[in-house]
Design a protein around this motif. Structure first.
Motif, PDB file in Angstrom:
ATOM      1  N   LEU A 204       0.893  -1.239   0.052  1.00 50.43           N
ATOM      2  CA  LEU A 204       0.036  -0.068  -0.239  1.00 50.43           C
ATOM      3  C   LEU A 204       0.984   1.269  -0.038  1.00 50.43           C
ATOM      4  O   LEU A 204       0.599   2.237  -0.678  1.00 50.43           O
ATOM      5  N   ARG A 205       1.820   1.342   0.780  1.00 52.42           N
ATOM      6  CA  ARG A 205       2.845   2.472   0.850  1.00 52.42           C
ATOM      7  C   ARG A 205       3.776   2.604  -0.365  1.00 52.42           C
ATOM      8  O   ARG A 205       3.985   3.840  -0.794  1.00 52.42           O
ATOM      9  N   LYS A 209       4.223   5.672  -5.763  1.00 50.36           N
ATOM     10  CA  LYS A 209       5.306   5.746  -6.742  1.00 50.36           C
ATOM     11  C   LYS A 209       5.015   4.824  -7.999  1.00 50.36           C
ATOM     12  O   LYS A 209       5.250   5.264  -9.045  1.00 50.36           O
ATOM     13  N   LEU A 210       4.390   3.634  -7.747  1.00 52.84           N
ATOM     14  CA  LEU A 210       4.146   2.710  -8.723  1.00 52.84           C
ATOM     15  C   LEU A 210       2.911   3.283  -9.499  1.00 52.84           C
ATOM     16  O   LEU A 210       2.889   3.122 -10.867  1.00 52.84           O
ATOM     17  N   ALA A 211       1.837   3.941  -9.033  1.00 55.02           N
ATOM     18  CA  ALA A 211       0.666   4.438  -9.902  1.00 55.02           C
ATOM     19  C   ALA A 211       1.235   5.554 -10.826  1.00 55.02           C
ATOM     20  O   ALA A 211       0.716   5.624 -11.838  1.00 55.02           O
ATOM     21  N   GLU A 212       2.297   6.409 -10.261  1.00 58.22           N
ATOM     22  CA  GLU A 212       2.868   7.441 -11.163  1.00 58.22           C
ATOM     23  C   GLU A 212       3.523   6.848 -12.414  1.00 58.22           C
ATOM     24  O   GLU A 212       3.425   7.525 -13.399  1.00 58.22           O
ATOM     25  N   GLN A 213       3.822   5.597 -12.448  1.00 57.99           N
ATOM     26  CA  GLN A 213       4.447   4.970 -13.588  1.00 57.99           C
ATOM     27  C   GLN A 213       3.414   4.021 -14.307  1.00 57.99           C
ATOM     28  O   GLN A 213       3.740   3.036 -14.942  1.00 57.99           O
ATOM     29  N   GLY A 214       2.091   4.323 -14.129  1.00 58.94           N
ATOM     30  CA  GLY A 214       0.915   3.424 -14.704  1.00 58.94           C
ATOM     31  C   GLY A 214       0.853   2.208 -14.360  1.00 58.94           C
ATOM     32  O   GLY A 214       0.127   1.446 -14.892  1.00 58.94           O
ATOM     33  N   VAL A 215       1.055   1.927 -13.091  1.00 58.56           N
ATOM     34  CA  VAL A 215       0.894   0.417 -12.658  1.00 58.56           C
ATOM     35  C   VAL A 215      -0.574   0.527 -11.954  1.00 58.56           C
ATOM     36  O   VAL A 215      -0.418   1.406 -11.074  1.00 58.56           O
ATOM     37  N   THR A 216      -1.199  -0.622 -12.035  1.00 61.27           N
ATOM     38  CA  THR A 216      -2.216  -0.912 -11.388  1.00 61.27           C
ATOM     39  C   THR A 216      -2.123  -2.068 -10.462  1.00 61.27           C
ATOM     40  O   THR A 216      -1.360  -2.908 -10.554  1.00 61.27           O
ATOM     41  N   LEU A 217      -2.938  -2.147  -9.375  1.00 62.04           N
ATOM     42  CA  LEU A 217      -2.989  -3.008  -8.475  1.00 62.04           C
ATOM     43  C   LEU A 217      -4.384  -4.167  -8.069  1.00 62.04           C
ATOM     44  O   LEU A 217      -5.286  -3.312  -7.849  1.00 62.04           O
ATOM     45  N   LYS A 218      -4.112  -5.340  -8.149  1.00 61.67           N
ATOM     46  CA  LYS A 218      -5.639  -5.876  -7.838  1.00 61.67           C
ATOM     47  C   LYS A 218      -5.257  -6.794  -6.451  1.00 61.67           C
ATOM     48  O   LYS A 218      -4.069  -7.643  -6.382  1.00 61.67           O
ATOM     49  N   ASN A 234      -9.624   0.522   1.817  1.00 66.97           N
ATOM     50  CA  ASN A 234      -9.849   1.820   1.097  1.00 66.97           C
ATOM     51  C   ASN A 234      -9.617   2.869   1.959  1.00 66.97           C
ATOM     52  O   ASN A 234      -8.733   4.019   1.353  1.00 66.97           O
ATOM     53  N   ALA A 235      -9.810   3.151   2.960  1.00 69.61           N
ATOM     54  CA  ALA A 235      -9.428   4.043   3.836  1.00 69.61           C
ATOM     55  C   ALA A 235      -8.419   4.217   4.693  1.00 69.61           C
ATOM     56  O   ALA A 235      -8.087   5.086   5.658  1.00 69.61           O
ATOM     57  N   HIS A 236      -7.760   3.097   4.590  1.00 70.79           N
ATOM     58  CA  HIS A 236      -6.589   3.021   5.478  1.00 70.79           C
ATOM     59  C   HIS A 236      -5.435   4.019   5.499  1.00 70.79           C
ATOM     60  O   HIS A 236      -5.113   4.323   4.043  1.00 70.79           O
ATOM     61  N   PRO A 237      -4.793   4.582   6.379  1.00 73.35           N
ATOM     62  CA  PRO A 237      -3.699   5.791   6.340  1.00 73.35           C
ATOM     63  C   PRO A 237      -2.788   5.406   5.484  1.00 73.35           C
ATOM     64  O   PRO A 237      -1.994   6.344   4.908  1.00 73.35           O
ATOM     65  N   ASP A 238      -2.327   4.174   5.496  1.00 70.15           N
ATOM     66  CA  ASP A 238      -1.016   3.611   4.596  1.00 70.15           C
ATOM     67  C   ASP A 238      -1.500   3.490   3.150  1.00 70.15           C
ATOM     68  O   ASP A 238      -0.413   3.137   2.282  1.00 70.15           O
ATOM     69  N   ASN A 239      -2.596   3.469   2.691  1.00 70.35           N
ATOM     70  CA  ASN A 239      -2.932   3.364   1.539  1.00 70.35           C
ATOM     71  C   ASN A 239      -2.568   4.488   0.453  1.00 70.35           C
ATOM     72  O   ASN A 239      -3.456   5.434   0.430  1.00 70.35           O
ATOM     73  N   THR A 240      -1.649   4.581  -0.303  1.00 69.14           N
ATOM     74  CA  THR A 240      -1.261   5.606  -1.237  1.00 69.14           C
ATOM     75  C   THR A 240      -1.615   5.346  -2.715  1.00 69.14           C
ATOM     76  O   THR A 240      -1.269   5.983  -3.496  1.00 69.14           O
ATOM     77  N   TRP A 241      -2.432   4.250  -2.857  1.00 69.44           N
ATOM     78  CA  TRP A 241      -2.798   4.181  -4.320  1.00 69.44           C
ATOM     79  C   TRP A 241      -3.867   5.014  -4.613  1.00 69.44           C
ATOM     80  O   TRP A 241      -5.034   5.090  -3.970  1.00 69.44           O
ATOM     81  N   PRO A 242      -3.715   5.735  -5.817  1.00 67.51           N
ATOM     82  CA  PRO A 242      -4.895   6.556  -6.030  1.00 67.51           C
ATOM     83  C   PRO A 242      -6.321   5.787  -6.429  1.00 67.51           C
ATOM     84  O   PRO A 242      -6.044   4.824  -6.852  1.00 67.51           O
ATOM     85  N   ALA A 315       9.029  -0.031   1.322  1.00 67.73           N
ATOM     86  CA  ALA A 315       8.071   0.217   0.003  1.00 67.73           C
ATOM     87  C   ALA A 315       8.980   0.831  -1.324  1.00 67.73           C
ATOM     88  O   ALA A 315       8.640   0.348  -2.532  1.00 67.73           O
ATOM     89  N   LEU A 316      10.190   1.459  -1.042  1.00 66.24           N
ATOM     90  CA  LEU A 316      10.842   2.055  -2.087  1.00 66.24           C
ATOM     91  C   LEU A 316      11.475   0.775  -2.965  1.00 66.24           C
ATOM     92  O   LEU A 316      11.664   1.006  -4.197  1.00 66.24           O
TER      93      LEU A 316
END
Length: 369
Positions: A204-205, A209-218, A234-242, A315-316
């Protein structure tokens, strides 16, 4: 041989590795011309995906789920006259489970002594606080997965993929990630286990960075059939996926879910004494590249080239390894080919069945002399 496989809680959903291994093993033993009966607790109305005789005892709570098969063992054994009982206990032997798990193994072992049938106790997993030597006194004939420094019998914890369709598209053609967990109980404790032990939190963290590069997650786990669990994630504070870059699923089809992904991420957060992750094996067999935590128990799965590894809880580093695979199609194809060949050799269920049968045959022969 006549084999009686005894296991608590073999019931839907069929997402947990221990359940899959017991079912696949039963089918493989039958294919090898042995008489196999399953004695399990679960849901008697659910279809059992095993082509063997199955006695499914209703499980209305934790006690009946754990004790039901053992209570019926003498009656079933008297009718079947098995050459060997193969017992599959749970794999947590510390904390609150210290005495119940050990006591269960000893109880089944002593029942088999009383009825005069040899018993093998097969450990699908062993938690990080326990060593197999400390369990040897609780069951006479302990079998583990392959482990360094273990001198007792071991079997590879394989998977049956004989019925799988071939992957239609080559690996590395898109930018989709997959995370799987088999947990089905919709509780905060199980949700937190998926986050903090299965490692979803670090994934989630890495989302921004991944979404900026067009990556999606299931993200797929049976507990996400529950609305509260979905909301927690979905509401978790560590969730940085747009929004719209992460999707949730509860039940998925194997191997289709791996065939639809470009990378499978296994971000396990802590070491464990013995565990062969079914999802990692399945991803390799499906031809989907794996990115996983660099932990000792995962290093035991095979050579470095079968997967990309990152420092646990970084995460990085996770994002960097994912992007290396996605941005280098040749690397993805090479890695998936090496991993697939290794997985077929190391985790073929027929090899598991033959190895276990050899141990059972020797034990039965000793019982007769």
């Amino acid at each position: 041989m006549r084999l009686l496989l005894l296991a608590p809680e073999i019931a839907p959903p069929w997402t947990e590795g221990r359940k899959r291994f017991v079912i696949d093993l039963a089918n493989a033993l039958k294919r090898q011309q042995h008489e196999v009966t399953l004695l399990v607790s679960g849901d008697p109305t659910a279809a059992m995906p095993a082509d063997v005789d199955a006695i499914v005892l209703p499980a209305h709570g934790r006690i009946s789920r754990l004790l039901g098969p053992g209570r019926n063992l003498p009656r079933v054994a008297a009718r079947m006259l098995p050459d060997c009982v193969i017992n599959f206990p749970y794999g947590t032997f510390s904390g609150l489970h210290h005495w119940p798990s050990r006591g269960y193994m000893r109880w089944i072992d002593r029942l088999c002594v009383r009825i005069g049938v040899p018993c093998l106790t097969v450990l699908y997993s062993i938690d990080q606080h326990t060593r197999p030597g400390s369990l040897a006194g609780w069951a006479r004939n302990l079998v583990t997965g392959p482990l360094p420094h273990w001198r007792g019998p071991s079997v590879p914890l394989g998977r049956d993929v004989s019925h799988w369709p071939q992957r239609l598209q080559p690996a590395g053609t898109g930018r989709s990630l997959l995370f799987l967990a088999g947990m089905w109980q919709p509780t905060r404790e199980r949700f937190d286990h998926v986050l903090d032990v299965r490692g979803l939190r670090v994934l989630l963290r890495a989302g921004e960075k991944l979404a900026e590069q067009g990556v999606t997650l299931k993200v797929a786990a049976p507990l996400f059939a529950d609305a509260q669990c979905r909301q927690w994630l979905n509401a978790h504070p560590d969730n940085t996926w747009p929004e719209h870059t992460m999707s949730l699923a509860d039940t998925v089809e194997v191997p289709a879910v791996f065939h639809a992904a470009d990378v499978f991420v296994f971000p396990y957060a802590e070491d464990i004494t013995q565990f062969t992750p079914t999802s990692v094996v399945e991803s390799m067999l499906a031809g989907t590249p794996v990115v996983m935590s660099d932990l000792p128990f995962l290093r035991q799965l095979g050579p470095t080239k079968i997967a990309r590894r990152f420092a646990p809880d970084d995460a990085l580093a996770l994002a960097d390894e994912v992007l290396k695979v996605l941005d280098t199609p040749g690397l993805a194809v090479q890695q998936s080919a090496i991993a697939k060949a290794h997985a077929h050799q190391a985790w073929d269920i027929d090899t598991s069945a033959k190895a276990l049968l050899a141990v059972a045959s020797e034990l039965a022969a000793q019982q007769r002399t």
